[in-house]
Structure formats: C-alpha cells, structure tokens
Scaffold this motif. Structure first.
Motif, PDB file in Angstrom:
ATOM      1  N   ASP A 145       0.847  -1.192   0.000  1.00 51.16           N
ATOM      2  CA  ASP A 145       0.000   0.000   0.000  1.00 51.16           C
ATOM      3  C   ASP A 145       0.880   1.238   0.000  1.00 51.16           C
ATOM      4  N   VAL A 146       0.283   2.381  -0.417  1.00 54.96           N
ATOM      5  CA  VAL A 146       1.083   3.563  -0.694  1.00 54.96           C
ATOM      6  C   VAL A 146       0.290   4.825  -0.396  1.00 54.96           C
ATOM      7  N   VAL A 147       1.008   5.883   0.001  1.00 57.99           N
ATOM      8  CA  VAL A 147       0.417   7.200   0.189  1.00 57.99           C
ATOM      9  C   VAL A 147       1.453   8.235  -0.252  1.00 57.99           C
ATOM     10  N   VAL A 148       0.972   9.373  -0.728  1.00 59.77           N
ATOM     11  CA  VAL A 148       1.865  10.415  -1.226  1.00 59.77           C
ATOM     12  C   VAL A 148       1.752  11.650  -0.332  1.00 59.77           C
ATOM     13  N   HIS A 149       2.877  12.119   0.177  1.00 58.17           N
ATOM     14  CA  HIS A 149       2.943  13.324   1.003  1.00 58.17           C
ATOM     15  C   HIS A 149       2.835  14.560   0.115  1.00 58.17           C
ATOM     16  N   THR A 150       2.416  15.686   0.692  1.00 52.66           N
ATOM     17  CA  THR A 150       2.306  16.916  -0.095  1.00 52.66           C
ATOM     18  C   THR A 150       3.660  17.425  -0.572  1.00 52.66           C
ATOM     19  N   ASP A 151       4.757  16.945   0.024  1.00 58.61           N
ATOM     20  CA  ASP A 151       6.075  17.353  -0.462  1.00 58.61           C
ATOM     21  C   ASP A 151       6.520  16.513  -1.661  1.00 58.61           C
ATOM     22  N   GLY A 152       5.668  15.581  -2.099  1.00 62.08           N
ATOM     23  CA  GLY A 152       5.973  14.751  -3.250  1.00 62.08           C
ATOM     24  C   GLY A 152       6.583  13.410  -2.927  1.00 62.08           C
ATOM     25  N   SER A 153       6.981  13.199  -1.679  1.00 58.19           N
ATOM     26  CA  SER A 153       7.572  11.915  -1.314  1.00 58.19           C
ATOM     27  C   SER A 153       6.493  10.829  -1.265  1.00 58.19           C
ATOM     28  N   VAL A 154       6.918   9.613  -1.565  1.00 56.90           N
ATOM     29  CA  VAL A 154       6.019   8.460  -1.646  1.00 56.90           C
ATOM     30  C   VAL A 154       6.364   7.510  -0.501  1.00 56.90           C
ATOM     31  N   TRP A 155       5.381   7.202   0.328  1.00 60.47           N
ATOM     32  CA  TRP A 155       5.556   6.317   1.484  1.00 60.47           C
ATOM     33  C   TRP A 155       4.796   5.024   1.221  1.00 60.47           C
ATOM     34  N   VAL A 177       8.639  -0.172   6.191  1.00 60.80           N
ATOM     35  CA  VAL A 177       7.968   0.952   5.556  1.00 60.80           C
ATOM     36  C   VAL A 177       9.042   1.878   5.007  1.00 60.80           C
ATOM     37  N   TYR A 178       8.815   2.396   3.793  1.00 54.81           N
ATOM     38  CA  TYR A 178       9.826   3.181   3.098  1.00 54.81           C
ATOM     39  C   TYR A 178       9.291   4.549   2.687  1.00 54.81           C
ATOM     40  N   ARG A 179      10.244   5.471   2.498  1.00 60.41           N
ATOM     41  CA  ARG A 179       9.956   6.793   1.928  1.00 60.41           C
ATOM     42  C   ARG A 179      10.873   6.992   0.728  1.00 60.41           C
ATOM     43  N   TRP A 180      10.265   7.254  -0.432  1.00 64.00           N
ATOM     44  CA  TRP A 180      11.016   7.442  -1.665  1.00 64.00           C
ATOM     45  C   TRP A 180      10.720   8.823  -2.220  1.00 64.00           C
ATOM     46  N   CYS A 181      11.754   9.526  -2.619  1.00 64.76           N
ATOM     47  CA  CYS A 181      11.608  10.864  -3.194  1.00 64.76           C
ATOM     48  C   CYS A 181      11.881  10.807  -4.697  1.00 64.76           C
ATOM     49  N   PRO A 182      10.842  10.840  -5.531  1.00 64.22           N
ATOM     50  CA  PRO A 182      11.054  10.738  -6.977  1.00 64.22           C
ATOM     51  C   PRO A 182      11.913  11.852  -7.554  1.00 64.22           C
ATOM     52  N   ASP A 183      11.912  13.027  -6.911  1.00 59.64           N
ATOM     53  CA  ASP A 183      12.640  14.147  -7.498  1.00 59.64           C
ATOM     54  C   ASP A 183      14.154  13.953  -7.471  1.00 59.64           C
ATOM     55  N   ASN A 198       0.891  -3.155   6.400  1.00 60.78           N
ATOM     56  CA  ASN A 198      -0.096  -3.238   5.322  1.00 60.78           C
ATOM     57  C   ASN A 198      -0.571  -1.850   4.890  1.00 60.78           C
ATOM     58  N   GLY A 199      -1.670  -1.347   5.442  1.00 57.84           N
ATOM     59  CA  GLY A 199      -2.198  -0.055   5.048  1.00 57.84           C
ATOM     60  C   GLY A 199      -1.400   1.091   5.646  1.00 57.84           C
ATOM     61  N   ILE A 200      -1.444   2.251   4.971  1.00 55.22           N
ATOM     62  CA  ILE A 200      -0.708   3.420   5.454  1.00 55.22           C
ATOM     63  C   ILE A 200      -1.443   4.686   5.048  1.00 55.22           C
ATOM     64  N   CYS A 201      -1.503   5.662   5.948  1.00 56.66           N
ATOM     65  CA  CYS A 201      -2.079   6.966   5.614  1.00 56.66           C
ATOM     66  C   CYS A 201      -1.543   8.021   6.570  1.00 56.66           C
ATOM     67  N   PHE A 202      -1.685   9.273   6.168  1.00 57.09           N
ATOM     68  CA  PHE A 202      -1.329  10.415   7.007  1.00 57.09           C
ATOM     69  C   PHE A 202      -2.578  11.000   7.651  1.00 57.09           C
ATOM     70  N   SER A 203      -2.384  11.628   8.808  1.00 59.45           N
ATOM     71  CA  SER A 203      -3.424  12.482   9.369  1.00 59.45           C
ATOM     72  C   SER A 203      -3.580  13.696   8.454  1.00 59.45           C
ATOM     73  N   PRO A 204      -4.691  14.432   8.552  1.00 58.65           N
ATOM     74  CA  PRO A 204      -4.900  15.570   7.641  1.00 58.65           C
ATOM     75  C   PRO A 204      -3.772  16.602   7.660  1.00 58.65           C
ATOM     76  N   ASP A 205      -3.148  16.823   8.826  1.00 57.59           N
ATOM     77  CA  ASP A 205      -2.058  17.796   8.908  1.00 57.59           C
ATOM     78  C   ASP A 205      -0.689  17.161   8.647  1.00 57.59           C
ATOM     79  N   GLU A 206      -0.667  15.873   8.333  1.00 56.85           N
ATOM     80  CA  GLU A 206       0.541  15.110   8.011  1.00 56.85           C
ATOM     81  C   GLU A 206       1.543  15.063   9.167  1.00 56.85           C
TER      82      GLU A 206
END
Length: 332
Positions: A145-155, A177-183, A198-206
């Motif tokens: 599973d995957v989530v994208v931070h507002t800074d563009g990083s992929v967790w 669990v990993y963090r990848w920065c495509p930039d 398994n599942g992953i998500c951020f709180s609204p304020d990250e």
C-alpha cells in the motif's frame, strides 16, 4: 443492481452520529460472481467520476496467479459499468491518485517480474511504467500500500505476503515501511518491527502516520490470535531537516479480522477496513462506530460529500455518511 440497506451502522460513541448523519445508507453498486474484483486499491477520480479497483488473487489461463484491475464508471448514475483494464502491472494491490491523470499502483510482483511502484494512466490505453523496484539494489518483497505526502515523497509498505503465497521469491528485505523521493531518487527505511505492515495513511495535517499490521493472518492462511491485528501511530518529527517516525504507539486494535486499508477524514477520524466492514476511530483512538458489511472490507476510498466506496471482494458498495464528511486525500 441498486440495493439500499439502512441498518448497517453500529455506534459505540455519541460522536458517531455526527459522522453518519441523519440518513446513512449502504447501497450495492456492482457485483461480479466470476472473481473478487473489489479487493484492494479503491482509487476515486473526481474528474471523470470513476474508480479503479484491484482484485484478490485469481488463477490465470496458464495456472499462474494474477490480479485484475477494474475501472468502475460511476458517471451514468444510477447505471454503473465495469471495465477490466489490460495492464502488465504484476499482481497490483494498493493504489493512490498520482497527479490528475495517473494512479500510482503497488505491484506485488511475480517470480520473474519485480515488485515495486507503477504509474498508470487513467485513460485508454492505460499505459503503465515501473518507477521504483528496489531499496539500494535489494529488490522489494511485495509492495502492498502507498500514500503520497504533499512534499511529493512516496511512502509505502512492503510485507512478505508474495513469498508466502507462492508468487514471489524468498524475501530480500525485512517487513518495513519506506519513503522514496522521486525528485532526487533518495530512499529510506522509515519504520520496522512489524509482523506484516499493510495499510498506510497520514493524518490531515501530516503530523501523524498510521500503519496497519495484519500479522494475525499470514499469507499461507494461518491465523494466530496472539499476533498483531493493530493500527500503529507514529509522529512525523524533523531532525536535521529530514523526517523521522517517532513515538510509536498502539493506536487501535481490530477485534474482527485485521485492519487493512486505512484512511482519514478531514476531522482526523481514522477509518480502516476490517473483518466486519469499516471501523471508525476518533483521532484519540476511541472506537466511534462501525459500518457493517458481511464478509468484511479489505480497502475503500472516499468519494464526494460523505461517500465511501467499500470493496467487499465480489461486491462494491456505496456508503453514504453525513454530507459534511470529506476524505483527507482529496478533500471533497
């Protein structure tokens, strides 16, 4: 196909009534008896009013395991149509919106194809591209599973289910669990110590990351009630200008099945697909209530104005909560 049920909402706390609103409903949108098309992903596209789902494991013509990706068209309400997507993404699982015209899918991989992150166009011919397949040269196990931070990083999470279920080689990495920065291409391991992340998500304020651990059910089907079926919360802290996950704590435990897919609404309430449907907790970890769906829910996604699309294996349901409820991912 439409079938509406109004008695599937079980409150545990008075705050639940503000979430479900005055007239919550559960409506059957689509059904496929041939295979469980509605298992994971659940990616809603507000531009085209459709969503993408991934199936549970199926057996292909050659006897090998495969996963189908389905596009569900909701634009012709009340008529709902399904289209199976021709794609080379191997054993797709979780997914998330990636820009206006793409979905970022987790590919669990196969014996010959790597696990990793694929970007797929949301329009025909649904072209896909493998973006990331390894941690500094060590191949991922079976990205889930995957989530994208507002800074563009992929967790994203990477358990070992593929090896246990016979379609991936022996694991090369821990359950992490990993963090990848495509930039810039940097990748970091952010959290370990899980049975099966398994599942992953951020709180609204990250400021908080929620990660589910489905260790209670292993890939070979064995169940052990003494293993984790819990949601863990981590604070996102900055050290030397970089994020770290700190203050690991048990946020909640699912009493039915395991907590799989996980999302937040804009008020910070936490929703997770469990063995009895979708369970909802306050930001403080109090169980507020349940959306009861027989057979349980692996994953789900928010639509517009209190809609939830719940993936129930052979069935896709539309849940209508209070119109003020909005998913944190899209904010609609």
């Amino acid at each position: 196909m439409s079938k509406t049920i109004n008695t599937s909402f079980q409150g545990h706390d008075e705050r639940f009534s503000a979430i479900v609103g005055p007239s919550p409903s559960l409506e059957l949108l689509a059904e496929n008896h041939d295979y469980p098309f509605a298992h994971e992903a659940g990616v809603y596209n507000p531009i085209t009013n459709d969503l993408f789902t991934t199936s549970n494991r199926c057996t292909g013509l050659n006897g090998q395991q495969k996963v189908h990706i389905t596009r569900v068209d909701l634009s012709q309400n009340p008529v709902v149509t399904r289209e199976e997507i021709p794609t080379k993404i191997p054993m797709a699982n979780g997914g998330i919106n990636y820009g206006k015209h793409h979905v970022l899918f987790c590919a669990q991989g196969s014996m010959t194809e790597p696990s990793g992150l694929y970007r797929m166009s949301t329009v025909t011919p649904y072209q896909s591209e493998l973006l990331k397949q390894d941690f500094l040269g060590r191949l991922f196990n079976s990205v889930n599973d995957v989530v994208v931070h507002t800074d563009g990083s992929v967790w994203f999470t990477d358990p070992i289910y593929g090896s246990e279920q016979g379609y991936r080689p022996k694991p090369c990495l821990p359950n992490q669990v990993y963090r990848w920065c495509p930039d810039n291409g940097s990748i970091r391991a952010m959290a370990d110590g899980f049975g099966r992340p398994n599942g992953i998500c951020f709180s609204p304020d990250e400021k908080v990351v929620y990660i589910t651990d489905t260790d209670r059910v292993h890939g070979d089907g064995t169940i052990d009630d003494q293993r984790a079926s819990s949601i863990y919360a981590f604070d996102v802290a900055m050290y030397h200008g970089e994020p770290f996950l700190t203050n690991r704590r048990v946020f909640a435990m699912a009493d039915q099945g395991v907590p799989d897919g996980i999302k937040c609404d804009l008020n910070g309430n936490v929703y997770s697909g469990c063995g009895d449907g979708i369970n909802i907790w306050s930001p403080g970890g109090v169980l507020l209530g349940r959306i009861l769906i027989g057979g349980g829910v692996a994953n789900f996604c928010f639509g517009r104005n209190g809609e939830i699309f719940a993936l129930n294996e052979h069935r896709l349901w539309r849940v209508q909560l209070g119109v003020g409820v909005k998913g944190a991912l899209l904010g609609i």
